[in-house]
Design a protein around this motif. Structure first.
Motif, short mmCIF file in Angstrom:
data_model
loop_
_atom_site.label_atom_id
_atom_site.label_comp_id
_atom_site.label_asym_id
_atom_site.label_seq_id
_atom_site.Cartn_x
_atom_site.Cartn_y
_atom_site.Cartn_z
N HIS A 218 0.92 -1.16 -0.15
CA HIS A 218 -0.04 0.13 -0.11
C HIS A 218 0.82 1.30 -0.06
N ARG A 220 1.00 4.14 -1.80
CA ARG A 220 0.28 5.18 -1.97
C ARG A 220 -1.03 5.27 -1.04
N THR A 221 -1.38 4.22 -0.96
CA THR A 221 -2.66 4.35 0.06
C THR A 221 -2.47 4.28 1.50
N GLN A 261 -9.01 14.49 0.58
CA GLN A 261 -8.88 13.64 1.50
C GLN A 261 -9.45 14.38 2.89
N SER A 341 -12.51 5.03 -0.58
CA SER A 341 -10.99 4.93 0.24
C SER A 341 -10.63 3.72 0.61
N ASP A 344 -10.22 1.09 -1.99
CA ASP A 344 -9.20 1.27 -2.73
C ASP A 344 -7.94 0.38 -2.01
N ILE A 345 -7.87 0.49 -0.72
CA ILE A 345 -6.91 -0.12 0.05
C ILE A 345 -7.00 -1.54 0.03
N LEU B 84 -9.59 10.14 -5.37
CA LEU B 84 -8.80 9.22 -5.00
C LEU B 84 -7.68 8.65 -6.05
N GLY B 88 -4.38 10.42 -5.17
CA GLY B 88 -3.61 9.36 -4.53
C GLY B 88 -2.78 8.49 -5.32
N LEU B 89 -3.36 7.94 -6.07
CA LEU B 89 -2.72 6.63 -7.32
C LEU B 89 -2.01 7.10 -8.28
N HIS B 96 -4.31 -0.44 -10.50
CA HIS B 96 -5.29 -0.57 -9.56
C HIS B 96 -6.75 -0.66 -9.84
#
Lengths: 400, 112
Positions: A218, A220-221, A261, A341, A344-345, B84, B88-89, B96
């Motif tokens: 992980h 980036r997340t 975020q 979110s 995503d993780i 996101l 983020g990515l 992803h």
């Protein structure tokens, strides 16, 4: 890579090896993570006698509400029903005439349940109400009630046990009180996402009870979970009670959120505070044996259940719990962001778990290894194996 | 002519067709099927409109939203997903997206 060579740095003290040495330190056999024979033993030794999380009370809002849940590991179909008296009960979803599955719908509301085959009809509390030409059977209606399954509710979560040896609350001990203070206890609805995976249920579950992998899987997340002081994001502490366990999550106090975020989790936090969800376990993760865990964070409280589908296949069910309806745009937005979110993780773990399964299933390894900060994985294996060995001894005794 | 979006949000109208998507799973899927250019253009136009949009929409009950309000709401919900990816990515988003495809959204307060 020097900065991640050690798990210790000023500002953070990881859980010591000594404190979890009682779990053992040696290699762990690999076969239980892929062997079909071991899986067969687990089904009886572990899953038939464990409290299994099957739902949430919000799924059964009124008398007659029902949900059907398939428990593949026990080849069982379970009917959870709220009766006219308001009580939630669990039954095997089978007509007591000749075993036909009674309910096909995944959920709904019913005044009674009528078997499609010969129209035996059952009440929401499991009693046989009527059956065509019933006099010809020479039976009483009491003998023909739906087979009940033990059910307990804790923290708003519905648990069933097919052959209990101990009550849920007795087994959970102090963790029952913890769970009553988690956001799920106050939840009135939830978001959900589901995945299937070519992974043994323990291998899959273990991924989510160790942080050793965070910075690699992980990058980036998972920024909020690691720092120079705690490069692997190891927990602050571990706790154990019987087969259950906890960890208190560490979080990076200096993390810099991205612009949206900050807005999104900021709004979520405002609602959580206003809703009284900031309980004493905001950083606690509670892992209930065998296949369930829930985290108490007020803004993104989620549970994760790993259902075995076979020795090398599982299903994960992840739920984020919410108190109250979406009463305004901001609340709806904050929940959407929290769901997206978290997903995503979680999405990042699946492929590497499957890679692990392929390696294990090749039979190349006799043993795998857990370090100190994988103590919860070892604790799960120890508790599973203890039950499997006891069951094998019981079988051997019965055969003697 | 009736506006696609409430007053004050006309700058987002070019993005209505692509991002005013109903349902959480559908929004997630739209993100997964989008190009980096589409995501960055939408994010760039919408990120500073998020707080004004929510402030406007918070002034009404969800049940009283008209079609323009619903579009604006759905776009802000899409922005949650897109942010996101963009914030983020970054360039890891295509890989992803394939991993996320396995995580089926089955329930959401906003509707699946």
């Amino acid at each position: 890579m020097n900065n991640i060579a050690s798990s210790t740095a000023p500002g953070f003290t990881p859980v010591s090896a000594d404190s979890v040495a009682w779990l053992g330190t040696g290699p762990v056999p690999a076969a239980p993570y892929y062997d079909p024979a071991y899986y067969e033993l687990e089904r009886e030794a572990v899953f038939r006698h464990s409290w299994l999380q099957l739902g949430h009370v919000s799924e059964l809002p009124e008398p007659g509400s029902f949900i059907r849940r398939e428990v593949e590991v026990l080849k069982a179909s379970v009917l959870l029903v709220r009766g006219r008296d308001g009580h939630i009960r669990a039954f095997h979803n089978v007509c007591t005439h000749r075993g036909t599955q009674l309910v096909e719908a995944e959920s709904g509301r019913a005044g009674n349940f009528s078997c499609p085959y010969h129209r035996w009809s059952f009440s929401t509390d499991g009693r046989l109400l009527s059956a065509p030409d019933f006099e010809s059977f020479g039976l009483t209606k009491e003998e023909c009630a739906l087979p009940a399954i033990a059910l307990e509710i804790c923290g708003g979560l519905i648990f069933v046990n097919f052959e209990p040896k101990i009550s849920l609350r007795e087994e959970m001990g102090p963790f029952a009180d913890w769970l009553e203070k988690f956001p799920c206890a106050q939840a009135t609805q939830f978001s959900e996402y589901v995945y299937e995976i070519n992974g043994n249920w323990k291998l899959t579950y273990d991924n989510f009870q160790e942080n050793y992998h965070l910075r690699f899987i992980h990058p980036r997340t998972g920024g909020a979970a690691v720092s120079d002081e705690n490069p692997f994001g190891y927990p602050v502490k571990y706790g154990f009670h019987g087969p259950h366990r906890t960890q208190t999550i560490w979080s990076n106090p200096n993390v810099k959120p991205t612009p949206l975020q900050a807005i999104s989790f900021g709004k979520g936090a405002q609602f959580a505070m206003a809703d009284g969800l900031a309980g004493p376990h905001a950083r606690d993760y509670l892992a209930l044996f065998p296949n369930f865990f829930v985290i108490g964070t007020p803004t993104q409280s989620f549970s994760h259940t790993i259902w075995p589908l076979g020795p090398e296949r599982s299903r994960g069910v992840i739920r984020l719990y919410w108190k109250g309806e979406d009463d305004c745009a901001s609340r709806r937005y904050a929940r959407e962001y929290a769901l997206a979110s978290a997903r995503d993780i979680h999405a990042e773990d699946r492929a590497v778990i499957e890679a692990g399964q392929r390696g294990l299933s090749s039979g190349a390894l006799k043993y795998i290894h857990f370090q100190t900060q994988e103590a919860l994985c070892r604790h799960l294996f120890n508790n599973v194996n203890e039950r499997v060995e006891a069951y094998k001894a019981e079988l051997a005794g019965g055969a003697a | 002519m009736s506006a696609l979006l409430p007053d004050g949000f006309a700058a987002l109208e070019p993005f209505v067709v692509r991002w005013a998507v109903s349902g959480t799973a559908a929004r997630a899927a739209r993100r997964g099927a989008s190009s980096a250019e589409e995501r960055e253009a939408f994010y760039g136009a919408a990120k500073d409109m998020l707080l004004p949009a929510l402030a406007y929409l918070d002034g009404k009950n969800l049940a009283e939203f008209d079609a323009a309000d619903n579009r604006l709401m759905d776009m802000m919900l899409s922005l949650a997903h897109v942010a996101l990816a963009v914030e983020g990515l970054g360039n890891d988003e295509p890989r992803h997206a394939e991993m996320r495809r396995h995580m089926r959204i089955t329930r959401s307060p906003a509707g699946v």
